[in-house]
Write a protein that holds these residues in place. Structure first.
Motif, PDB file in Angstrom:
ATOM      1  N   ARG A  19       0.840  -1.178   0.000  1.00  0.00           N
ATOM      2  CA  ARG A  19       0.000   0.000   0.000  1.00  0.00           C
ATOM      3  C   ARG A  19       0.883   1.239   0.000  1.00  0.00           C
ATOM      4  N   TYR A  79      -4.204   6.962  -1.133  1.00  0.00           N
ATOM      5  CA  TYR A  79      -3.591   5.637  -1.011  1.00  0.00           C
ATOM      6  C   TYR A  79      -3.712   4.878  -2.326  1.00  0.00           C
ATOM      7  N   GLN A  81      -3.712   0.885  -2.976  1.00  0.00           N
ATOM      8  CA  GLN A  81      -3.614  -0.496  -2.530  1.00  0.00           C
ATOM      9  C   GLN A  81      -3.326  -1.363  -3.741  1.00  0.00           C
TER      10      GLN A  81
END
Length: 117
Positions: A19, A79, A81
């Motif tokens: 991540r 973010y 992922q």
């Protein structure tokens, strides 16, 4: 001005996950969209995924179904992922922010992602 600081890169085996985080500071209210780009050795920088202020997302075909971009407005952080990583995902990943109204682009310093086979 917008400052971007990435973190979360590293070395992972194929099939693994990572991540990435990108924290924004400065004139954050002017940010219209944020995204992740990557550049592998000898290749041009390419869009991986982006997310606009209304929350709509866009992904490169090569990462659809494996990567997810998200945003935490309270932390001014985006973010990425990354699941089911492949050796071809190996690259330096850069965070990008585009501001309104003149579409200035700002970049982070990049974080290395290496996927071993």
């Amino acid at each position: 001005q917008v400052q971007l600081v990435e973190s979360g890169g590293g070395l992972v085996q194929a099939g693994g996950s990572l991540r990435l985080s990108c924290a924004a500071s400065g004139n954050i209210l002017s940010i219209h969209a944020m995204g992740w780009y990557r550049q592998a050795p000898g290749k041009q920088r390419e869009l991986v995924a982006d997310i606009s202020s209304p929350g709509s997302t866009n992904y490169a075909d090569s990462v659809k179904g494996r990567f997810t971009i998200s945003r935490d407005n309270a932390k001014n952080t985006v973010y990425l992922q990354m699941n089911s990583l492949k050796p071809e995902d190996t690259a330096v990943y850069y965070c990008n922010a585009v501001t309104s109204p003149f579409h200035f682009a700002f970049w982070g310093q990049g974080t290395q992602v290496t996927v071993s086979s």
